[in-house]
Design a protein around this motif. Structure first.
Motif, short mmCIF file in Angstrom:
data_model
loop_
_atom_site.label_atom_id
_atom_site.label_comp_id
_atom_site.label_asym_id
_atom_site.label_seq_id
_atom_site.Cartn_x
_atom_site.Cartn_y
_atom_site.Cartn_z
N GLY A 1 79.29 -76.95 -45.30
CA GLY A 1 78.95 -76.45 -43.96
C GLY A 1 78.73 -77.50 -42.88
N HIS A 2 78.85 -78.77 -43.21
CA HIS A 2 78.63 -79.80 -42.18
C HIS A 2 79.29 -81.08 -42.68
CE1 HIS A 2 75.75 -81.62 -39.00
NE2 HIS A 2 76.57 -82.59 -39.39
N PHE A 3 80.36 -81.46 -42.03
CA PHE A 3 81.18 -82.55 -42.55
C PHE A 3 81.74 -83.36 -41.39
CE2 PHE A 3 84.06 -84.40 -45.67
CZ PHE A 3 83.41 -84.16 -46.86
N HIS A 4 82.01 -84.65 -41.66
CA HIS A 4 82.67 -85.49 -40.65
C HIS A 4 83.88 -86.13 -41.32
CE1 HIS A 4 79.18 -85.26 -37.89
NE2 HIS A 4 78.47 -85.26 -38.99
N LEU A 5 84.97 -85.37 -41.41
CA LEU A 5 86.09 -85.81 -42.26
C LEU A 5 86.73 -87.10 -41.78
CD1 LEU A 5 87.66 -85.03 -44.79
CD2 LEU A 5 89.28 -83.79 -43.35
N PHE B 1 80.94 -74.79 -30.83
CA PHE B 1 80.54 -76.01 -30.13
C PHE B 1 79.29 -76.57 -30.77
CE2 PHE B 1 83.00 -73.81 -26.84
CZ PHE B 1 83.89 -74.82 -26.51
N LYS B 2 79.19 -77.88 -30.74
CA LYS B 2 78.01 -78.52 -31.32
C LYS B 2 77.26 -79.27 -30.23
CE LYS B 2 76.39 -81.82 -34.73
NZ LYS B 2 76.66 -83.10 -35.39
N GLY B 3 75.95 -79.15 -30.25
CA GLY B 3 75.13 -79.91 -29.31
C GLY B 3 74.04 -80.65 -30.06
N GLU C 1 71.35 -77.32 -37.24
CA GLU C 1 71.71 -78.32 -38.24
C GLU C 1 70.49 -79.19 -38.57
OE1 GLU C 1 74.97 -78.00 -39.32
OE2 GLU C 1 74.78 -76.32 -37.94
N HIS C 2 70.24 -79.37 -39.84
CA HIS C 2 69.28 -80.32 -40.43
C HIS C 2 67.86 -79.77 -40.61
CE1 HIS C 2 72.68 -82.87 -39.95
NE2 HIS C 2 72.55 -83.05 -38.65
N ILE C 3 67.15 -79.43 -39.51
CA ILE C 3 65.80 -78.84 -39.63
C ILE C 3 64.97 -79.62 -40.64
CG2 ILE C 3 64.54 -76.62 -39.87
CD1 ILE C 3 67.39 -75.29 -39.84
N SER D 1 76.82 -81.45 -47.01
CA SER D 1 76.59 -82.86 -47.29
C SER D 1 76.33 -83.68 -46.02
CB SER D 1 77.81 -83.46 -48.00
OG SER D 1 78.95 -83.38 -47.15
N ASP D 2 76.89 -83.23 -44.87
CA ASP D 2 76.93 -84.09 -43.69
C ASP D 2 77.60 -85.42 -44.04
OD1 ASP D 2 76.57 -84.97 -41.09
OD2 ASP D 2 74.43 -85.42 -41.32
N TRP D 3 78.58 -85.37 -44.96
CA TRP D 3 79.28 -86.61 -45.31
C TRP D 3 79.80 -87.27 -44.05
CZ3 TRP D 3 84.21 -88.74 -44.89
CH2 TRP D 3 84.42 -89.88 -45.69
ZN LIG Z 1 76.49 -84.63 -38.99
#
Ligand SMILES: [Zn+2]
Length: 581
Positions: free
Chosen positions: A98-102, A323-325, A404-406, A468-470
């Motif tokens: 659910g959260h990635f930076h490919l 969108f992400k902020g 995201e994260h919390i 993962s937020d890889w």
């Molecule tokens: Zn991230």
């Protein structure tokens, strides 16, 4: 597994070109058709809440056509059905991270890797070695350094100048919120004592000389990261994307919510989709800093998704989804916004990355266009502000908004996730990977019980997506699941787990990494679980689940990964078995 992988019917490996009309036409004249292939004798964790366990499933035209017991599913076979004995191995749905930076594959594969090195001289050593490979004037990229693990002091440009004065050195930290550069980079980007901090960022300067030290925080780092000079040429980018996707398939990842930075990335990826060479389902979000930016991107959003919709023959493939902020920064560099002081820095509370009024604009404008928003919020004050922004938006998107994260929360905000239909998007390895270096120091003992509270979110009726937020933590889904079920780091500490009352069960963690990710994208009826009628995205692990949830989980290997019934990855032992038939 002797007769497993022979292909009886025409089916492309990437599964993009299955002629779906064919089956309908051929089968129309038959009252009953047996499945193409049946997989049986497995320990199947379906992530389908209606029937979470199964032994067997059948696949027809890239979809699960039946899921159930060995006897029930095997009875569907005829003489043409291919039978595959899973021999008790674990099968799970394809992972949707659910959260990635490919695109970080660029820095991770081409650059120096400083992850896990807790000593500045060892970082210098790696950079020095890289400098002998890269021609003068070239970039030395990569990173993953963690100043908290190395004593707490930030490194300096001078340290890099001493070993690589003629290269452009730019190294992201483990959170990817801070960059360490040498003087050559400061010169190239004209970052001097006179350069003001960009909004939401800091060019760290020596308090005596006023000169930049080589540390760029938050948006200041994006001066470098987002520049054309930093991004490689197109042919190289294409290689990077392909390698990255292949690698993630090998870990069992079939889908991801990619936190992107530019429409250039979306255009790169669409070319792979058009070529039928995109074995992934990607829900893509673009970072914005204001409502104006959302408005500017709307025409592109509409055109892009209209075009992308043509490539849905085997289910979702690539969509510009949200969108992400950024509401605040990170705890490690004390840029996360807290409601009360940092325990190890009295008087400091971090700050908002973007002013709440801008956050509210982003949410309002995006939601009015029926586009969901993902807000990065780590400190409890930021989480509160993000929830406020969602609450105050007069119109809501059909798909849920998310935070995201919390990493730390005020107790009063826990019920608001359910009330506002906001999904909590959290990273198990962030919890267990940071306990030792700094979490307890930053927020103190009292607030620690409110950190990474996955169980509390669920208990309060909230929905949880895990990821993962890889590259900020391991891409391996089993490493994330291990952290989620044990609250222990990869070395098995602390004994008994850190606030182990917040641990999840295996099936809860799996659901949060599959079906919940699908639901966030509106794909829940198409993928995300091993359920009748869904696209057959699944992963075979090489053994049964360990009886006790411990480090044995990490010994499990992915044997093969499938998207819409077609293999996108097979381990080397599986490839040998297939050749020997
Ligand atoms: Zn991230």
């Amino acid at each position: 597994m002797a007769t497993t992988f022979r292909r009886r019917r025409t089916q492309s490996t990437t599964s993009l070109h299955i002629p779906i009309f064919l089956s309908a036409a051929i089968l129309a004249g038959f009252a009953h058709a047996a499945p193409e292939r049946i997989w049986f004798n497995g320990d199947i964790h379906t992530a389908d809440l209606a029937s979470p366990a199964a032994q067997a499933f059948a696949i027809e035209d890239g979809r699960f056509s039946a899921v159930g017991s060995n006897a029930a599913i095997r009875s569907l076979a005829d003489e043409n059905t291919e039978l595959v004995d899973l021999a008790g191995k674990t099968v799970i749905p394809g992972i949707i991270d659910g959260h990635f930076h490919l695109f970080s594959w660029y820095e991770m594969s081409r650059g120096v890797n400083l992850v896990g090195l807790n000593y500045i001289p060892s970082w210098i050593e790696r950079v020095k070695a890289k400098a002998t490979e890269v021609p003068d004037g070239g970039w030395i990229i990569g990173g993953g350094w963690d100043h908290n693990a190395a004593g707490g002091e930030f490194p300096t440009a001078e340290q890099l100048d001493a070993i690589a004065p003629n290269h452009l050195v730019a190294l992201g930290d483990i959170d990817h919120h801070t960059m360490w550069v040498n003087s050559r980079v400061l010169e190239k980007f004209n970052i001097t004592a006179d350069t003001p901090n960009p909004p939401g960022g800091e060019i760290v300067k020596d308090p005596e000389t006023g000169k930049p030290t080589g540390i760029l925080k938050e948006t200041a780092a994006f001066i470098v990261w987002d520049s054309d000079a930093f991004v490689p040429v197109k042919s190289e980018r294409e290689k990077i994307w392909r390698e990255a996707i292949t690698h993630m398939n090998s870990l069992g990842i079939t889908g991801m919510h990619n936190m992107g930075r530019s429409v250039r990335e979306l255009e790169d990826l669409m070319e792979l989709v058009e070529a039928g060479e995109f074995p992934l389902r990607m829900w893509y979000g673009v970072m914005v800093n204001s409502g104006e930016e959302v408005e500017q991107l709307l025409p592109f959003y509409r055109t892009f998704n209209k075009h992308a919709a043509q490539f849905r023959q085997t289910g979702p493939r690539l969509e510009f989804g949200y969108f992400k902020g950024l509401t605040d920064g990170v705890l490690s560099s004390r840029t996360a916004a807290l409601a009360s002081d940092y325990s190890d820095a009295p008087g400091e509370r971090g700050k908002f990355f973007i002013e709440p009024s801008h956050i509210n604009d982003i949410v309002h404008i995006a939601n009015s266009e029926n586009i969901p928003v993902a807000l990065h919020a780590i400190g409890d004050k930021a989480v509160h502000a993000a929830l406020d922004a969602f609450e105050q938006s007069p119109v809501k998107s059909d798909l849920p908004n998310r935070i995201e994260h919390i990493e730390v929360i005020q107790p009063g905000d826990l019920p608001r996730f359910e009330q506002l239909n906001v999904v909590a998007s959290m990273q198990p390895q962030h919890a267990v990977g940071t306990i030792d270096p700094y979490i307890v120091q930053r927020i103190g003992k009292n607030r620690s019980s409110l950190a990474y509270v996955w169980r509390k979110i669920l208990d309060n009726g909230g929905k949880l997506a895990l990821s993962s937020d890889w590259p900020t933590s391991p891409a391996n889904p089993l490493a994330q699941i291990h952290a989620a079920v044990t609250r222990q780091s990869l070395d098995g500490t602390p004994k008994g787990g850190w606030y182990s009352d917040q641990a999840l069960t295996f099936d809860e963690a799996l659901y949060a990494m599959t079906q919940q990710g699908a639901a966030l994208s509106g794909w829940q009826k198409e993928v995300g679980s091993i359920s009748k009628g869904k696209w057959a995205d699944f992963v075979i692990l090489d053994r049964p689940l360990p009886e006790k949830m411990n480090l044995d989980l990490l010994q499990m290997q992915v044997e093969s990964t499938f998207i819409a019934g077609g293999a996108v990855y097979r381990s080397s032992t599986q490839q040998t078995a297939a050749r020997e038939q």
